[in-house]
Design a protein around this motif. Structure first.
Motif, mmCIF file in Angstrom:
data_model
loop_
_atom_site.group_PDB
_atom_site.id
_atom_site.type_symbol
_atom_site.label_atom_id
_atom_site.label_comp_id
_atom_site.label_asym_id
_atom_site.label_seq_id
_atom_site.Cartn_x
_atom_site.Cartn_y
_atom_site.Cartn_z
ATOM 1 N N ASN A 134 2.780 38.768 -5.276
ATOM 2 C CA ASN A 134 1.985 37.765 -5.007
ATOM 3 C C ASN A 134 2.673 37.217 -3.961
ATOM 4 O OD1 ASN A 134 0.353 37.340 -7.816
ATOM 5 N ND2 ASN A 134 2.733 37.097 -8.446
ATOM 6 N N TYR A 180 1.840 34.204 -1.259
ATOM 7 C CA TYR A 180 1.186 32.967 -1.402
ATOM 8 C C TYR A 180 1.711 31.838 -0.376
ATOM 9 C CZ TYR A 180 5.596 30.751 -3.312
ATOM 10 O OH TYR A 180 6.902 30.508 -3.612
ATOM 11 N N LEU A 208 -3.381 32.187 -2.010
ATOM 12 C CA LEU A 208 -2.806 33.744 -2.468
ATOM 13 C C LEU A 208 -3.560 34.485 -1.316
ATOM 14 C CD1 LEU A 208 -2.875 33.738 -6.339
ATOM 15 C CD2 LEU A 208 -1.061 34.102 -4.909
ATOM 16 N N ASN A 219 -3.814 42.341 -5.548
ATOM 17 C CA ASN A 219 -2.542 41.428 -5.084
ATOM 18 C C ASN A 219 -2.379 42.041 -3.413
ATOM 19 O OD1 ASN A 219 -1.497 41.779 -8.210
ATOM 20 N ND2 ASN A 219 -1.594 40.044 -7.301
ATOM 21 N N ASP A 251 7.140 37.039 -6.427
ATOM 22 C CA ASP A 251 6.415 36.143 -5.493
ATOM 23 C C ASP A 251 7.249 36.139 -4.161
ATOM 24 O OD1 ASP A 251 4.907 35.363 -7.726
ATOM 25 O OD2 ASP A 251 5.930 33.303 -7.922
ATOM 26 N N PHE A 285 0.982 34.358 -12.589
ATOM 27 C CA PHE A 285 1.216 33.547 -11.302
ATOM 28 C C PHE A 285 0.911 32.051 -11.603
ATOM 29 C CE2 PHE A 285 0.256 31.411 -7.293
ATOM 30 C CZ PHE A 285 1.519 31.670 -6.582
ATOM 31 N N HIS A 294 3.287 28.468 -12.080
ATOM 32 C CA HIS A 294 3.115 27.536 -10.958
ATOM 33 C C HIS A 294 2.443 26.360 -11.523
ATOM 34 C CE1 HIS A 294 5.075 29.916 -7.572
ATOM 35 N NE2 HIS A 294 4.642 30.885 -8.340
#
Lengths: 283, 283
Positions: free
Chosen positions: B121, B123, B132, B150, B209, B257, B261
């Motif tokens: 991911n 971001y 994202l 992704n 991440d 994700f 988050h």
């Protein structure tokens, strides 16, 4: 005890030792066979068969609660259930469904009804280093006296929401003002199913993370925590890995924190058992 | 499709339709019954019984791989297995155990051996808003052409580590330099078990991440991704919730994700099914 040791000990549930507690078409609890047998002498309230126990009382949650309370009273007198805790949990087939009845918290493991809690990881950052606030439980606590705990943790009583419980417990356990606690971030749930001396714990813990201001020092108000300490997260994790200093389920919450914050590494032989072991699917 | 719809469709596995593939005392795969039956004509390599298929060839991974390759060759000729992909995956009873043999990626679902991948991911933050990076898969991809993906994702080929695969795929798929990708944070694993047209996918995805520099724009090099776009995470989540635009398993990585988050809320009726549905326990 290794990380996987903590996960396994919180999931020591053996379905062969248990029969379902059923209301209508729904399973609402898990009775260990000795506990199921103890319900035989209440044939107007429970029908005990070899493969299930059926709740016979109908009506609204108030009426069912009163009937079950009379049973709990008798079981407390027999020392099969510990003393009343005077805090009731909703009993329902699933989260968010209307409650079938309310049950005193002390009787929850006897009936193996699902219980919900909320746990807060309070952390600070100094550069790239993470620190975690750790509390020590009072020697007077009925469950896990003297053990280490998260900054805030509590059961979700009937009629209370998740965020509401977090705000209330934050104030009582750590003197955290609402304007601080409301920034806590919901980050998932830890679930496990465990047999204890009393019966079955079928627990779901809603987990929150909160980055704490560097100048805030938690202070306990309700007598449940005797001391707070800010520890490097790596040191907390090593305590979890090598000791039983933390309350049994807090180990899982901290392992989940470590996993989400990159403190565990995919090369670790335990990694996948940990990554797939913290969230027992609900049934 | 709802969040739980994506989780259920990645876990549509039905044990009644499958027999284990066994080597020695270990299960190493899951054969759908029609695929198991197709192995009857190779009695020197596989013993097909009603309740299991047993690998008969012993020796080192090289010798076993050659024997299985001869079977795969024949099954490709019969169109039971798609064309060779010329990328091999280790087949082992569990992560980190020595491989019993290596198998062409195209044959993995036929045998239902566990496959491992890595997903990143990527971001950005703008104030409190998360964004994202999303890629669109090439129309030439064999699996899930044109679907969204992704920033980086790839299977872990035999002999390659998790972090190593992430660095390599980051460079090939998104022109990410090692000095950027190495800051990616391992945050757990998503696992699921799915029946597809070809057989069983028993997949584990290591999830990372990475907060991306605001000025970095990914560029594909290997032709597998035709376009990258930086989207508000809330918009990505809404696409996941309401469409099938993303590759099937990428939905799970994005839901994970969002959960970690704080983009999902405990009050949501799906919350616990999501929080306990992304990490199928490995057996």
């Amino acid at each position: 005890m290794s990380f996987r040791g903590h996960i396994r000990s919180c999931n020591n549930y053996d379905p062969a030792r248990v029969v379902p507690l059923v209301a209508g078409t729904d399973r609402i609890g898990l009775l260990r066979r000795d506990n199921a047998a103890a319900l035989r002498r209440f044939p107007e309230i429970f029908a005990v068969a070899g493969d299930e126990v059926r709740l016979l009382v109908g009506g609204d949650a108030g009426a069912v609660s009163r009937a079950v309370e009379s049973v709990v009273d008798a079981l407390v007198a027999e020392n099969r259930i510990p003393k009343w805790r005077n805090e009731t949990f909703d009993v329902a087939p699933r989260w968010g469904a209307p409650p079938v009845f309310r049950l005193d918290r002390g009787a929850v493991p006897f009936f193996g009804t699902r219980a919900y809690g909320v746990h807060l990881n309070g952390y600070c950052r100094d550069g790239n280093t993470l620190f975690l606030w750790v509390g020590r439980r009072s020697p007077d606590k009925r469950v896990a006296p003297n053990k280490l705990d998260n900054l805030v943790a509590g059961g979700i009583g009937n009629g209370h929401g998740v965020a509401e419980t977090l705000l209330k417990e934050g104030e009582e356990e750590a003197s955290m003002p609402t304007k601080l606690t409301k920034h806590a971030v919901p980050v998932g749930a830890v679930s496990y199913r465990m047999e204890t001396r009393l019966g079955i714990r079928d627990d779901v813990l809603f987990v929150y993370d909160l980055e704490m201001p560097a100048d805030f020092v938690p202070q306990n108000r309700d007598g449940e925590i005797v001391q707070f300490e800010l520890m490097p997260a790596a040191a907390v994790l090593e305590l979890v890995r090598t000791t039983e200093d933390f309350k049994f389920n807090v180990n899982l919450v901290i392992i989940d924190f470590a996993l989400r914050h990159g403190l565990l590494h995919p090369d670790d032989r335990e990694y996948l058992e940990v990554a797939t072991g913290l969230h027992r699917p609900l049934d």
